[in-house]
Design an enzyme around this catalytic site. Sequence first.
Site, PDB file in Angstrom:
ATOM      1  N   ASP A  90      -5.390 -10.273 -15.681  1.00 19.24           N
ATOM      2  CA  ASP A  90      -6.489 -11.225 -15.067  1.00 19.24           C
ATOM      3  C   ASP A  90      -7.847 -10.855 -16.373  1.00 19.24           C
ATOM      4  OD1 ASP A  90      -7.723 -13.398 -13.635  1.00 19.24           O
ATOM      5  OD2 ASP A  90      -6.888 -12.905 -12.179  1.00 19.24           O
ATOM      6  N   ASP A 133       0.987  -1.175  -0.075  1.00 20.42           N
ATOM      7  CA  ASP A 133      -0.074   0.014   0.098  1.00 20.42           C
ATOM      8  C   ASP A 133       0.899   1.233  -0.099  1.00 20.42           C
ATOM      9  OD1 ASP A 133      -1.559   1.921   0.461  1.00 20.42           O
ATOM     10  OD2 ASP A 133      -2.115   1.413   2.574  1.00 20.42           O
ATOM     11  N   ASN A 150      -0.214   4.337  -0.296  1.00 22.07           N
ATOM     12  CA  ASN A 150      -0.892   5.755   0.238  1.00 22.07           C
ATOM     13  C   ASN A 150      -1.621   5.480   1.533  1.00 22.07           C
ATOM     14  OD1 ASN A 150      -3.094   4.305  -0.720  1.00 22.07           O
ATOM     15  ND2 ASN A 150      -3.904   5.819  -2.164  1.00 22.07           N
ATOM     16  N   ASP A 193      -9.773 -16.343 -16.279  1.00 21.37           N
ATOM     17  CA  ASP A 193     -10.459 -16.637 -15.183  1.00 21.37           C
ATOM     18  C   ASP A 193     -11.697 -17.677 -15.568  1.00 21.37           C
ATOM     19  OD1 ASP A 193     -11.200 -16.147 -12.181  1.00 21.37           O
ATOM     20  OD2 ASP A 193     -13.218 -15.694 -13.072  1.00 21.37           O
ATOM     21  N   GLU A 207      -7.691 -20.680 -16.382  1.00 18.62           N
ATOM     22  CA  GLU A 207      -7.877 -21.369 -15.217  1.00 18.62           C
ATOM     23  C   GLU A 207      -8.999 -22.521 -15.439  1.00 18.62           C
ATOM     24  OE1 GLU A 207      -9.751 -20.505 -10.732  1.00 18.62           O
ATOM     25  OE2 GLU A 207     -10.548 -19.534 -12.746  1.00 18.62           O
ATOM     26  N   ASP A 239      -4.146   3.823   2.639  1.00 20.58           N
ATOM     27  CA  ASP A 239      -5.350   3.607   2.901  1.00 20.58           C
ATOM     28  C   ASP A 239      -5.629   2.261   3.226  1.00 20.58           C
ATOM     29  OD1 ASP A 239      -5.058   2.143   0.453  1.00 20.58           O
ATOM     30  OD2 ASP A 239      -6.460   3.181  -0.652  1.00 20.58           O
ATOM     31  N   ASP A 249      -1.942  -1.346  -3.768  1.00 21.33           N
ATOM     32  CA  ASP A 249      -2.207  -0.321  -5.122  1.00 21.33           C
ATOM     33  C   ASP A 249      -0.893  -0.460  -6.205  1.00 21.33           C
ATOM     34  OD1 ASP A 249      -0.185   1.563  -4.153  1.00 21.33           O
ATOM     35  OD2 ASP A 249      -1.693   2.211  -2.930  1.00 21.33           O
ATOM     36  N   HIS A 291      -4.460 -17.272  -4.854  1.00 16.58           N
ATOM     37  CA  HIS A 291      -5.400 -16.425  -4.154  1.00 16.58           C
ATOM     38  C   HIS A 291      -6.633 -17.198  -3.656  1.00 16.58           C
ATOM     39  CE1 HIS A 291      -6.670 -16.201  -7.899  1.00 16.58           C
ATOM     40  NE2 HIS A 291      -7.774 -15.735  -7.624  1.00 16.58           N
ATOM     41  N   ASP A 292      -6.653 -18.274  -4.219  1.00 23.17           N
ATOM     42  CA  ASP A 292      -7.986 -19.053  -4.009  1.00 23.17           C
ATOM     43  C   ASP A 292      -7.598 -20.358  -2.946  1.00 23.17           C
ATOM     44  OD1 ASP A 292      -9.636 -17.570  -5.674  1.00 23.17           O
ATOM     45  OD2 ASP A 292      -9.316 -18.754  -7.304  1.00 23.17           O
TER      46      ASP A 292
HETATM   47  C1  NOJ Z   1     -11.730 -17.799  -9.881  1.00 22.54           C
HETATM   48  C2  NOJ Z   1     -10.892 -17.007  -9.303  1.00 22.54           C
HETATM   49  O1  NOJ Z   1      -9.749 -17.157  -9.262  1.00 22.54           O
HETATM   50  C3  NOJ Z   1     -11.799 -16.683  -7.831  1.00 22.54           C
HETATM   51  O2  NOJ Z   1     -10.950 -15.867  -7.176  1.00 22.54           O
HETATM   52  C4  NOJ Z   1     -13.178 -16.041  -8.455  1.00 22.54           C
HETATM   53  O3  NOJ Z   1     -13.710 -16.085  -7.244  1.00 22.54           O
HETATM   54  C5  NOJ Z   1     -13.676 -17.076  -9.372  1.00 22.54           C
HETATM   55  N1  NOJ Z   1     -13.022 -17.370 -10.329  1.00 22.54           N
HETATM   56  C6  NOJ Z   1     -15.138 -15.979  -9.862  1.00 22.54           C
HETATM   57  O4  NOJ Z   1     -14.433 -15.263 -10.745  1.00 22.54           O
END
Ligand code: NOJ
Length: 562
Positions: free
Chosen positions: A98, A21, A23, A199, A258, A25, A29, A331-332
């Site tokens: 993405d 970050d 700035n 995605d 993905e 907040d 960013d 991230h998932d």
């Molecule tokens: C896969 C993404 O990696 C995930 O973070 C997202 O919630 C779903 N697709 C829906 O876009």
Amino acid sequence: MNRKWWKEAVVYQIYPRSFYDSNADGIGDLRGIMEKLDYLKELGVDVLWLCPIYRSPNDDNGYDISDYYGILEEFGSLQDFEELLAKAHSKGIKIIMDLVVNHTSDEHPWFIEARSSRDSKKRDYYIWRDAKEGAEPNNWGSFFSPSVWEWDEKTQQYYLHLFSKKQPDLNWKNPALRREIYDMMKWWLDKGVDGFRMDVINAIAKMDSFPDAPRPENHTMKYVFFPQYYFNQPGIHEFLQEMNREVLSKYDIMTVGETCCVTTDMAKLYTGEDRNELNMVFQFELMGIDNGEKWKWEYRPWKLTEFKEIMSKWQTELESVGWNSLYLNNHDQPRMVSRFGNDRKYRVESAKMLATMLHTLKGTPFIYQGEEIGMTNVAFDSIYDYRDIESLNFYNIAVNHEKMDPRSALEAIHRIGRDNARTPMQWSDEENAGFTAGKPWIKVNPNYKWINVRQAMEDADSILNYYKKLILLRREYDVMVYGKYIPLLEDDEDIYSYIRQLGRSRLLVILNFFDKNPLFLLPEWLEYNEAKLLISNYRTDGKDDISEIRLRPYEARVYELI
Ligand code: NOJ
């Protein structure tokens, strides 16, 4: 085998909200990423994948896009993005975006127009169905809410959303919609971006008929989560080939799809070099959650022999046909070291061992931010500290509908929840891990005091320095990128070992997956004159007799066989 820059590249995934970050907040960013480019350059990565940075109401942290041409204000401006891209390029780092085109936000102007009336010109950009006997058109369960169908009061029809109801699915059968998407992709590529991570791209083709999903035995819930019906449907290859013809083939870029639920046979179709679809896909065979009852949230358990069988299958099946992506977290998913390694006593050793595997298998390695310092899962005590729509939805269903004890629901989130990967990047042992001078949008993992970039930079034996070495080796040894994969000791329940071979160049990889001391026995048929140790996560003089090695917990070694 064709040489390509994206086969030789190492990709670093950034979750911008949690990276840095600039700035105060509390939200990461684009300028924050700019400030850390030198760090990334030093790490040695070639490509940055930015999770969505477009305008979004943030129902699903940016995966619900309301303007494909605008930058989320919290992240900065288009000018900031252009500056970031130019700076990255000047350092020899590429950036991929993405691409989220299975759905938009319900606040996207297309959807606002589509839902304004049944006669709207954009109506057919989305998927609408009449009610069936006064209820949803079928029993499909969604990723983030009970049903995939949401009733639209004004126009008296349901619309489809595989994810949250604020993420309506696009209708790819409509050529006008496809044209708009291709134009948008070209707009970003003409700006100079170097490719896309796409995605849930294998969900863009939908079944025509929307039949009810088969109900598993003892399934108590009203809706059935049945991804086999949502992904890899007829028409998908035509869409991707058209996208390739119209857009991708015109640029020297990389693409990674993905693709939940793909088999190797499907992946050959998506990534086959003569098929003109995608360069590579993320497959999910090791990421699975056990059984169809999604709300239970248990990992699918695996034995090392099963793990190796999955890896070997992907390595050999795609060998001369397509290309693999290599990852163990993103991230998932929970953090790699917590899930596949040991995040306590052997955190450093096991993180290095897993990294050794990811960088010595055949495919393009993807590092998820923080993986390179061995960041771990987090266990917040209260559900109120969690932000992820999927985890909050799971908790609600589990506790309020399925009467799961709240403690067990929280423990499931500790194990599996997506916020494990989304706590702020740990830069230093200063307040908020040096991520922000403000109040972070999600709490930091308290272990930032001893797990952070500054500490890792000062320690020659850190995970970070090990990643740097692995990346350098990959540059130096062609065989690490292009060599054939030959598995060894396939029945061994403790050790994962394989050879990579390219012409006369050979590597031997030995990985001990557990907190034990198994004996590695080199197969007798393997002949060599000299074994040169290239990298290891333990100190060793490299002069051992490699025909027999007593391995230390999570030990990893890579030898060049001469
Ligand atoms: C896969 C993404 O990696 C995930 O973070 C997202 O919630 C779903 N697709 C829906 O876009």
